[in-house]
Write an enzyme that holds these catalytic residues in place. Structure first.
Site, PDB file in Angstrom:
ATOM      1  N   LYS A 268       0.813  -1.213   0.000  1.00 11.48           N
ATOM      2  CA  LYS A 268       0.000   0.000   0.000  1.00 11.48           C
ATOM      3  C   LYS A 268       0.850   1.268   0.000  1.00 11.48           C
ATOM      4  O   LYS A 268       0.326   2.352  -0.234  1.00 11.48           O
ATOM      5  CB  LYS A 268      -0.970  -0.018   1.173  1.00 11.48           C
ATOM      6  CG  LYS A 268      -2.030  -1.106   1.016  1.00 11.48           C
ATOM      7  CD  LYS A 268      -3.044  -1.069   2.133  1.00 11.48           C
ATOM      8  CE  LYS A 268      -4.119  -2.132   1.952  1.00 11.48           C
ATOM      9  NZ  LYS A 268      -3.626  -3.489   2.323  1.00 11.48           N
ATOM     10  N   ASP A 269       2.147   1.143   0.252  1.00 14.21           N
ATOM     11  CA  ASP A 269       3.035   2.301   0.141  1.00 14.21           C
ATOM     12  C   ASP A 269       2.963   2.917  -1.259  1.00 14.21           C
ATOM     13  O   ASP A 269       3.044   4.135  -1.402  1.00 14.21           O
ATOM     14  CB  ASP A 269       4.499   1.894   0.407  1.00 14.21           C
ATOM     15  CG  ASP A 269       4.795   1.770   1.905  1.00 14.21           C
ATOM     16  OD1 ASP A 269       4.179   2.515   2.700  1.00 14.21           O
ATOM     17  OD2 ASP A 269       5.635   0.929   2.271  1.00 14.21           O
TER      18      ASP A 269
END
Ligand SMILES: *Cc1c(COP(=O)(O)O)cnc(C)c1O
Length: 437
Positions: free
Chosen positions: A107-108
């Site tokens: 999700k970065d």
């Protein structure tokens, strides 16, 4: 490019509107009006390009009309400040390690991209403060909070279910301070998500403050996830030879809210060679059941050891349906499913560690197992290893019976002090809190 709503009751929105609003006014999810295929020459030479170069080509197809080329390039290059290596696990199975970013989870990528794109729009328009509401089952909160940390003009509220995320996950979004506020909700992830959705629909609240979402429903978080599917293919070509043996890889995605896999489906629409997709579920197998029966039956989520996939009503399901013209048959032609119990997940982690010396996290384990069971002879598979095993240290250590080293990036979070605001799952309380902030 314009974005339409999956419910088709709201007017089309510009990219900026779609990013700032998150959800369409008819509660539908935004979809790009066109999905532009990339030319064959791009795929023919993709293995000679860097991750950033590949990602920029993909980003240009989606955002090139709306963001100046130099700005878009800067956003893409800043977002991808870390590698996403493809690692061989068995003769036919490869792991796409998406955990080398600041919070050690995939999700970065979306979190960092969205923060930078929203920051650009706010600067450009001289807008009043934008408030990002994000519900998290663990990893979204940390990726979004860290992606937005210190970005001027944006305040982030992270809603997370009390007692249902690991200490390491919690520390990654409760220790940051500055423009990040963590709300500890007495309820489940689905309750958190319901609070966020209700807030977007509340007129009084929206008149009072500019609200937006950073969940995977937001196009600025969702679409950039397509980048690494292309880069995975480039690396796969390098490792398997120029034509990869002639059979396009099977891509398996551990799925919860279905944002990640849907970005991969978009990639395929753009011409990316993918044999087929497998969506791997834990016991929250609403999508798996849909594939079997044609009925979409959301239900309350249950807690599992792959907790970032504990989703009872996957929000991006609407996008999958829309992409395939609501055809169950068309969906089944491209995507198959798998569902695993905690015991099966643990068995897979032990087996892959003992036989291949590859340490899986519980989410990646679902993906790896689905390939071990689902590959046909002659096929190779890539699963997305969506988080670093150390993020689930206690679970992983218990399963493999060995200590797991915590990377320095995570240790730094653990040294921080938790600060959170207690919240009930009652919308009236949440609303009153936001109105008086
Ligand atoms: C969020 C998450 C998933 C699920 O991704 P979706 O896009 O919600 O399907 C899987 N694994 C990990 C580690 C996650 O954080």
């Amino acid at each position: 490019m314009n974005y339409y709503s999956t419910n088709r009751q709201a007017p089309e929105a510009s990219l900026e509107e779609a990013v700032v609003k998150g959800l369409a006014s008819d509660k539908g999810l935004f979809m790009p009006r066109t999905i532009r295929p990339l030319p064959q020459s791009f795929f023919d030479t993709i293995e000679s390009l860097s991750f950033q170069e590949i990602a920029y080509r993909v980003a240009d197809a989606f955002f090139g009309e709306d963001v100046p080329a130099d700005t878009l390039k800067q956003i893409v290059y800043d977002t991808l400040s870390f590698d996403v290596p493809l690692v061989k696990v068995t003769d036919s199975i490869y792991s796409l390690e998406l955990f080398h970013g600041p919070t050690l989870a995939f999700k970065d990528v979306g979190g960092r991209f969205m923060a930078r794109l929203l920051g650009y729009f706010i600067r450009k328009e001289g807008k009043r403060q934008v408030n990002v509401l994000v519900a998290t089952s663990g990893d979204t909160g940390s990726a979004v909070a860290n992606g937005f940390l210190g970005v001027e003009g944006i305040h982030v509220y992270v809603l997370y279910p009390k007692g249902k995320v690991s200490e390491i996950q919690e520390k990654q979004f409760t220790t940051l301070g500055q423009n990040i506020t963590a709300l500890e909700v007495d309820g489940t992830f689905d309750d958190c998500q319901a609070l966020v959705k209700a807030a977007f629909m509340d007129k009084e609240l929206n008149d009072h403050m500019q609200l937006t979402s950073a969940n995977s429903i937001n196009v600025a978080r969702f679409l950039p996830q397509a980048f690494y599917y292309f880069y995975a293919y480039a690396q796969w070509k390098r490792m398997c030879g120029a034509d990869g043996g002639g059979v396009a890889p099977v891509v398996c995605v551990p799925s919860g809210n279905f944002g990640n896999i849907t970005a991969g489906l978009f990639g395929k629409r753009m011409g990316l060679p993918v044999g087929r997709f497998i969506a791997a579920n834990n016991r929250n197998d609403i999508f798996y059941q849909y594939l079997q029966t044609g009925q979409y039956a959301p239900r309350a989520s249950v807690a599992t050891i792959a907790n970032a996939m504990d989703v009872g009503a996957p929000s991006n399901f609407a996008r999958v349906l829309d992409l395939y013209g609501e055809s169950h048959q068309a969906i089944c032609a491209d995507i198959s499913g798998a569902t695993y119990s905690n015991e099966q997940i643990a068995d897979t982690m032990r087996q892959v560690w003992q036989q291949h010396r590859y340490l899986l996290d519980p989410h990646g384990a679902c993906g790896c197992r689905a390939l071990m069971e689902g590959l046909h002879p002659g096929e190779t598979g890539i699963f997305l290893e969506t988080a670093h095993p150390a993020k689930f240290k206690d679970t992983v250590e218990q399963i493999i019976g060995q200590p797991v080293a915590i990377p320095e990036k995570l240790q730094a979070f653990l040294r921080g002090e938790k600060q959170s605001v207690p919240m009930t799952r009652d919308f009236a309380d949440f609303k009153s809190y936001l109105l008086h902030e």
